[in-house]
Design a protein around this motif. Structure first.
Motif, short mmCIF file in Angstrom:
data_model
loop_
_atom_site.label_atom_id
_atom_site.label_comp_id
_atom_site.label_asym_id
_atom_site.label_seq_id
_atom_site.Cartn_x
_atom_site.Cartn_y
_atom_site.Cartn_z
N ASN A 158 12.18 -4.55 -0.16
CA ASN A 158 10.74 -4.70 -0.36
C ASN A 158 10.08 -5.09 0.95
O ASN A 158 9.78 -6.25 1.20
CB ASN A 158 10.50 -5.76 -1.45
CG ASN A 158 9.05 -5.76 -1.92
OD1 ASN A 158 8.26 -4.89 -1.53
ND2 ASN A 158 8.71 -6.72 -2.74
N ASN A 160 7.25 -3.46 2.20
CA ASN A 160 5.86 -2.99 2.27
C ASN A 160 5.04 -3.68 1.18
O ASN A 160 5.47 -3.75 0.03
CB ASN A 160 5.78 -1.48 2.05
CG ASN A 160 6.37 -0.73 3.21
OD1 ASN A 160 5.71 -0.51 4.21
ND2 ASN A 160 7.63 -0.37 3.10
N GLU A 161 3.84 -4.15 1.56
CA GLU A 161 2.95 -4.77 0.59
C GLU A 161 2.03 -3.70 0.01
O GLU A 161 1.77 -2.69 0.66
CB GLU A 161 2.06 -5.83 1.26
CG GLU A 161 2.80 -7.07 1.69
CD GLU A 161 3.46 -6.88 3.05
OE1 GLU A 161 2.79 -6.34 3.95
OE2 GLU A 161 4.64 -7.23 3.20
N ASP A 190 1.86 1.24 -2.84
CA ASP A 190 2.96 0.52 -2.19
C ASP A 190 3.98 1.55 -1.74
O ASP A 190 4.44 2.38 -2.54
CB ASP A 190 3.57 -0.46 -3.20
CG ASP A 190 4.58 -1.40 -2.55
OD1 ASP A 190 4.39 -2.61 -2.67
OD2 ASP A 190 5.56 -0.91 -1.95
N ASN A 198 10.02 -3.08 -6.29
CA ASN A 198 9.46 -3.25 -4.94
C ASN A 198 8.12 -2.54 -4.80
O ASN A 198 7.33 -2.87 -3.91
CB ASN A 198 10.42 -2.71 -3.88
CG ASN A 198 11.72 -3.48 -3.84
OD1 ASN A 198 11.78 -4.60 -4.36
ND2 ASN A 198 12.74 -2.90 -3.24
CA LIG Z 1 6.55 -3.40 -1.89
#
Ligand SMILES: [Ca+2]
Ligand SMILES: [Ca+2]
Ligand SMILES: [Ca+2]
Ligand SMILES: [Ca+2]
Length: 292
Positions: A158, A160-161, A190, A198
């Motif tokens: 995970n 990436n926001e 995302d 994620n």
């Molecule tokens: Ca993410």
């Protein structure tokens, strides 16, 4: 010594069985894959490798992105039995993404041993999957074996926001609309693996301005905004502003940065006010009429 038909039949079966065994374990290009979890020990061949005529192929190898994998090297190795059995000099070669196609320099191989090493940190969002082909070549560069495929799947982390598709979302709704009326929808994306949590985005209203009672409800999964009651009144508040946020991992609270966006909702007028006539004016009008 004379043999009965039954004995001959049994002998024939034994010869056929031996032939199958010899074929199955004869020459061939082998691929050994080293499990990252087993710290360099090869997988037991008969559980992870499938004999396909003269070559070994594997179930996909999985490597995690964002990690230094150099201590797992070599991650795979190809080998041809012809080297031992015919005493010839064999060189090995790999082609495919990460070696002969972009992104270059992800893998390097040893042409003498057939070992494949990883040299870079992987990025699943850039390359989620590598398909390599391994070759066993003679001194003139001709294929000695049927080339074989090695598939490498990159496991997601995970990293990436969620990112809102707009900084400001604008919508409108008529005053006095029924409760649970859809006003608008907001979206954040995302870049992580959509098959995992994620990339599972959850939405939340952080604050509302003016901060009277909560006039709107935000569906955490869909990003749809609904009215909570029928009491929106344009003559009281002609617009609302919401601050919203999007989190991944199904909305779990982490120490990662969280992106926020603004939502502006205009309240549209309906004709819900009866005109009021000023009584004093009417009296004056009528009195003037009487005098003239
Ligand atoms: Ca993410
Ligand atoms: Ca990544
Ligand atoms: Ca990722
Ligand atoms: Ca009105």
């Amino acid at each position: 010594m004379a043999r009965s038909p039954g004995d001959r039949c049994a002998l024939l079966l034994l010869v056929q069985l031996l032939a199958v065994v010899c074929l199955d374990f004869g020459n061939g290009l082998h691929l050994e894959v080293f499990s990252p979890r087993n710290e360099g020990k090869p997988f037991p061949k008969h559980t992870h490798l499938v004999r396909q005529k003269r070559a070994w192929i594997t179930a996909p190898v999985a490597l995690r992105e964002g990690e230094d994998l150099s201590r797992k090297n070599p991650i795979a190795k190809i080998h041809s039995d012809l080297a031992e059995e015919k005493g010839i000099k064999i060189t090995y070669k790999y082609t495919g993404k990460g070696i002969t196609e972009p992104p270059f320099g992800i893998f390097v191989f040893d042409r003498n041993t057939g070992e494949l090493n990883i040299t870079s940190i992987l990025d699943r969002e850039e390359t989620p999957y590598f398909l390599l082909t391994g070759y066993a070549l003679d001194s003139r560069g001709n294929n000695l074996e049927k080339p074989l495929e090695l598939r490498i799947k990159v496991l997601d982390i995970n990293d990436n926001e969620p990112v809102f598709t707009q900084e400001v979302f604008v919508g409108s709704i008529e005053e006095l609309s029924a409760a649970h009326t859809l006003v608008m929808k907001i979206t954040a994306t995302d870049a992580d693996d959509p098959e995992t949590l994620n990339a599972k985005v959850s939405y939340r209203i952080v604050s509302q301005e003016p901060a009277n009672s909560h006039m709107f409800y935000l569906n955490k999964d869909t990003g749809e905004i609904y009215t909570t009651s029928f009491t929106l009144d344009r003559e009281e508040h002609s617009s609302y502003s919401l601050t919203v946020e999007a989190r991944d991992g199904n909305g779990q609270i982490t120490d990662k940065p969280v992106q926020q966006a603004q939502v502006q909702i205009r309240i549209l007028d309906v004709n819900d006010n009866i005109p009021v006539v000023e009584n004093k004016m009417v009296t004056q009008f009528y009195s003037r009429l009487t005098i003239s």
